[in-house]
Design an enzyme around this catalytic site. Structure first.
Site, PDB file in Angstrom:
ATOM      1  N   ARG A 129       0.719  -1.159  -0.634  1.00 21.66           N
ATOM      2  CA  ARG A 129       0.154   0.401  -0.225  1.00 21.66           C
ATOM      3  C   ARG A 129       1.283   1.521   0.030  1.00 21.66           C
ATOM      4  O   ARG A 129       0.657   2.320   0.226  1.00 21.66           O
ATOM      5  CB  ARG A 129      -1.249   0.175   1.298  1.00 21.66           C
ATOM      6  CG  ARG A 129      -1.868  -0.815   1.048  1.00 21.66           C
ATOM      7  CD  ARG A 129      -2.577  -1.057   2.650  1.00 21.66           C
ATOM      8  NE  ARG A 129      -3.043  -0.110   3.444  1.00 21.66           N
ATOM      9  CZ  ARG A 129      -2.251  -0.044   3.896  1.00 21.66           C
ATOM     10  NH1 ARG A 129      -1.380  -0.511   4.872  1.00 21.66           N
ATOM     11  NH2 ARG A 129      -2.622   1.120   5.022  1.00 21.66           N
ATOM     12  N   LYS A 130       2.088   1.003  -0.179  1.00 21.18           N
ATOM     13  CA  LYS A 130       2.825   2.639  -0.017  1.00 21.18           C
ATOM     14  C   LYS A 130       3.203   3.166  -2.218  1.00 21.18           C
ATOM     15  O   LYS A 130       3.599   2.666  -2.676  1.00 21.18           O
ATOM     16  CB  LYS A 130       4.347   2.355   0.561  1.00 21.18           C
ATOM     17  CG  LYS A 130       4.656   1.380   1.432  1.00 21.18           C
ATOM     18  CD  LYS A 130       6.086   1.163   2.058  1.00 21.18           C
ATOM     19  CE  LYS A 130       5.832   0.272   3.107  1.00 21.18           C
ATOM     20  NZ  LYS A 130       7.199  -0.182   3.567  1.00 21.18           N
ATOM     21  N   THR A 131       1.976   3.727  -1.665  1.00 20.46           N
ATOM     22  CA  THR A 131       1.228   3.982  -3.479  1.00 20.46           C
ATOM     23  C   THR A 131       1.144   5.860  -3.359  1.00 20.46           C
ATOM     24  O   THR A 131       1.524   6.754  -2.055  1.00 20.46           O
ATOM     25  CB  THR A 131       0.468   3.423  -3.555  1.00 20.46           C
ATOM     26  OG1 THR A 131      -1.252   3.626  -2.688  1.00 20.46           O
ATOM     27  CG2 THR A 131       0.203   1.987  -4.279  1.00 20.46           C
ATOM     28  N   THR A 261       6.341   0.672  -5.948  1.00 21.52           N
ATOM     29  CA  THR A 261       5.557   1.910  -6.015  1.00 21.52           C
ATOM     30  C   THR A 261       6.266   3.141  -5.333  1.00 21.52           C
ATOM     31  O   THR A 261       5.862   4.490  -5.881  1.00 21.52           O
ATOM     32  CB  THR A 261       4.427   1.711  -5.561  1.00 21.52           C
ATOM     33  OG1 THR A 261       4.162   0.926  -4.244  1.00 21.52           O
ATOM     34  CG2 THR A 261       4.006   0.480  -7.088  1.00 21.52           C
TER      35      THR A 261
END
Length: 275
Positions: A129-131, A261
């Site tokens: 989820r490191k977007t 990402t």
């Protein structure tokens, strides 16, 4: 096209043209141009379909012929797509379409480099989820175009019991028990562990996946051997391209890589008008 993607595109266009394109609108009227998108470095494409959608939203009379689509490998000089239509419409969509396609292609290219390091049919590369805020749907699509697999899209999709959850619930066993009683049976439960003792505790619960967080190769191998296929195992933490092959050789099921990402270079792509 997904409504969420349209929302991202329209927001980006509004950011880029809040009122008028002061150059284009004062210079051009109904001129027609033809051009092409060209790769200026080797890589894996992603966001080509999104690029096309940008122009559909700017001016649906703009014609685009895609020669190399999402997931295609390109080399320097390869033509990605041909575009023709009103010059001012093409110029108004140029920067937004390139920004999105370049970043998505950069993610797909980086993902492919990680996937290519794996020499077995078991281990898969996952994203995280490191977007970029509000760009997740595009960045996770790019990971898939590069040969990776999406982890949970959001906090609503899958249970992931991390270190602070465990501290709040006192034990791994208690945390899994509480969650198991409240979520639907088809919702996967993953537990993050940092030590072998924590791994053994998680193994004794009804969780589905165990994340081996920041473990060295020796400890990862020990957990894989002890697991004997009972749970799915995910290795995570500081997964650089230099480490990925060795970690995959432990035969964990997944390796999650935040760098796909959160720290990626965009692929160099240009839009050139024909003379």
């Amino acid at each position: 096209m997904d409504e969420r993607i349209d929302k991202i595109i329209l927001s980006a266009l509004e950011e880029d043209i809040p009122s008028i394109d002061i150059t284009t609108d004062n210079l051009l009227t109904d001129e027609i141009s033809e051009g092409y998108f060209i790769a200026k470095e080797d890589g894996i494409l992603s966001g080509v379909s999104v690029m096309k959608r940008v122009f559909e939203l700017v001016d649906d009379t703009v014609y685009i012929k895609i020669l190399n689509g999402d997931g295609a490998a390109v080399e320097v000089g390869d033509v990605i797509a041909i575009i023709s239509g009103k010059s001012k419409s093409i110029l108004k969509g140029e920067r937004v379409s390139l920004n999105i396609m370049q970043r998505m292609s950069g993610i797909a290219t980086k993902t492919k480099s990680f996937v290519s390091e794996i020499e077995n049919d078991i281990t898969k590369i996952l994203d995280t989820r490191k977007t970029t805020p509000n760009m997740r749907i595009l960045e996770k699509k790019a990971v898939v175009d590069g040969g990776g697999i999406n982890h949970r899209y959001s906090l609503s999709d899958q249970v992931l019991i991390k270190d602070n959850h465990i501290k709040a619930a006192k034990t791994i066993t208690n945390a899994v028990k509480i969650i198991k009683e409240k979520v639907d049976a088809n919702v996967k439960i993953e537990v993050e562990v940092e030590t072998y003792d924590q791994f053994l505790e998680a193994l004794s619960t009804e969780c589905d996946i165990i994340m081996l967080d920041n473990m060295d190769l020796e400890l990862t191998k020990r957990c894989v051997n002890t697991n004997s296929g009972r749970k799915k195992l995910e290795a995570s933490g500081n997964m650089t391209i230099d480490r990925i092959k060795a970690v995959s050789e432990t035969l964990v099921d997944f390796i999650s890589v935040g760098a796909l990402t959160h720290s990626v270079n965009s692929l160099d792509i240009s839009l050139k008008f024909n003379k």
